[in-house]
Design an enzyme around this catalytic site. Structure first.
Site, PDB file in Angstrom:
ATOM      1  N   GLU A 153       0.812  -1.217   0.000  1.00 41.02           N
ATOM      2  CA  GLU A 153       0.000   0.000   0.000  1.00 41.02           C
ATOM      3  C   GLU A 153       0.847   1.270   0.000  1.00 41.02           C
ATOM      4  OE1 GLU A 153      -3.651   2.020   2.594  1.00 41.02           O
ATOM      5  OE2 GLU A 153      -2.440   0.425   3.479  1.00 41.02           O
ATOM      6  N   GLU A 159       2.598   9.709   6.302  1.00 38.45           N
ATOM      7  CA  GLU A 159       2.751   8.386   6.907  1.00 38.45           C
ATOM      8  C   GLU A 159       3.980   7.637   6.407  1.00 38.45           C
ATOM      9  OE1 GLU A 159      -0.862   6.092   7.310  1.00 38.45           O
ATOM     10  OE2 GLU A 159      -2.080   7.892   7.025  1.00 38.45           O
ATOM     11  N   ASP A 186      -5.711   3.019  -1.957  1.00 41.03           N
ATOM     12  CA  ASP A 186      -6.486   3.611  -0.867  1.00 41.03           C
ATOM     13  C   ASP A 186      -6.890   5.019  -1.297  1.00 41.03           C
ATOM     14  OD1 ASP A 186      -6.998   5.269   1.538  1.00 41.03           O
ATOM     15  OD2 ASP A 186      -6.493   3.439   2.631  1.00 41.03           O
ATOM     16  N   HIS A 189      -5.596   8.099   0.809  1.00 37.89           N
ATOM     17  CA  HIS A 189      -4.209   8.473   0.536  1.00 37.89           C
ATOM     18  C   HIS A 189      -4.082   9.089  -0.856  1.00 37.89           C
ATOM     19  CE1 HIS A 189      -2.905   6.537   4.179  1.00 37.89           C
ATOM     20  NE2 HIS A 189      -3.328   5.351   3.777  1.00 37.89           N
ATOM     21  N   ARG A 218     -11.755  10.603   4.765  1.00 38.39           N
ATOM     22  CA  ARG A 218     -11.646   9.240   5.310  1.00 38.39           C
ATOM     23  C   ARG A 218     -12.924   8.789   6.014  1.00 38.39           C
ATOM     24  NH1 ARG A 218      -5.852   6.874   7.554  1.00 38.39           N
ATOM     25  NH2 ARG A 218      -5.904   5.085   6.168  1.00 38.39           N
ATOM     26  N   GLU A 247     -12.262   1.022   4.652  1.00 37.75           N
ATOM     27  CA  GLU A 247     -11.351   1.352   5.746  1.00 37.75           C
ATOM     28  C   GLU A 247     -11.559   2.836   6.023  1.00 37.75           C
ATOM     29  OE1 GLU A 247      -6.818   0.255   6.661  1.00 37.75           O
ATOM     30  OE2 GLU A 247      -7.050   2.154   5.587  1.00 37.75           O
TER      31      GLU A 247
END
Length: 269
Positions: A153, A159, A186, A189, A218, A247
């Site tokens: 990922e 991050e 994702d 991101h 998110r 997620e």
């Protein structure tokens, strides 16, 4: 494309982007009642629950396991594949290998996210990427024994400082000749790093193996400002057949977030 929702059993990740944090049996029941096909599991480690227990819950609820996360290796145990310490790198790979075996016994791939770590200090970017590539070669081989891929990922710049964009991930996989490795797209991101989400999916194409379906903030789609229509169109264009997994933050509450996700996906598919 199948739908999935995240179930976390990691207390250290209580504030993280996971929908259901209830006891596992309750989480499965809530996921099923919300209308999801599968679950994505985030556990403290490979020994937190037995494979038999997970299989029984899957059978009871008619669900599968879309993937298993390895992030507890970082948030709970402080391990990463690019740590300056060779002992910690070895411990990180051992943790990931055992998570691959656990997921593989369920027919599910494992995900590498936060455990990829960062470069800096005495560790150059080139050295960190070398260590990461070596670990992914091992992970890919282990996953192949179970007939599943290993999922890498790209994360946003806050991050990791290794690989943050899908195309960069795809090019790196090819340059390193990494086998049995797929990318996790994702959307949270990607909202930070990509110029155009749909074009990023098209550019990575065959390398995309898992999708985290999250709006710009998110939260569940419809609670932010990302337009999901071109994203779904791009996934269809690249013949994506994997999971669309939520997620996301359980806001305003877990049941509402789950229901909004299913509503959004059904309106698109």
């Amino acid at each position: 494309m199948r739908t999935a929702v995240t179930l976390s059993q990691v207390p250290e990740a209580a504030a993280g982007p996971f929908v259901f944090h209830e006891p596992l049996a309750d989480g499965f029941a809530l996921a099923k009642s919300a209308g999801f096909d599968d679950v994505e599991l985030f556990f403290p480690g490979p020994d937190a629950f037995s494979v038999e227990e997970i299989k029984a819950l899957c059978e009871t609820h008619g669900m599968g396991v879309a993937a298993v996360g390895t992030g507890a290796g970082m948030v709970k145990h402080g391990l990463s594949l690019t740590d300056p310490s060779p002992e910690k790198r070895a411990a990180a790979l051992d943790f990931i290998t055992r998570m691959i075996d656990f997921g593989g016994a369920l027919g599910a791939p494992a995900i590498l996210g936060s455990m990829q770590g960062k470069w800096g200090g005495d560790v150059s970017r080139e050295q960190a990427l070398k260590w990461l590539a070596e670990a992914l070669r091992s992970a890919g081989k282990t996953a192949a024994k179970h007939g599943v891929p290993f999922i890498y990922e790209p994360l946003n710049r806050y991050e990791t400082n290794l690989i943050t964009r899908l195309q960069d991930g795809a090019e790196w996989i090819e340059a390193e000749s990494l086998e049995n490795i797929v990318l996790l797209a994702d959307l949270f991101h990607m909202n930070i790093e990509e110029v155009n989400l749909a074009e990023a999916l098209r550019s990575a194409g065959k390398h995309v193996g898992h999708v985290h379906f999250a709006d710009s903030n998110r939260r569940a789609f419809g609670f932010g400002h990302t337009d999901p229509t071109p994203i779904i169109a791009a996934l269809r264009e690249i013949n994506y057949t994997g999971s669309i997994s939520a997620e996301i933050f359980p806001l305003p509450d877990a049941k509402t977030a789950a229901a909004q996700t299913i509503k959004s996906i059904k309106s698109l598919l």
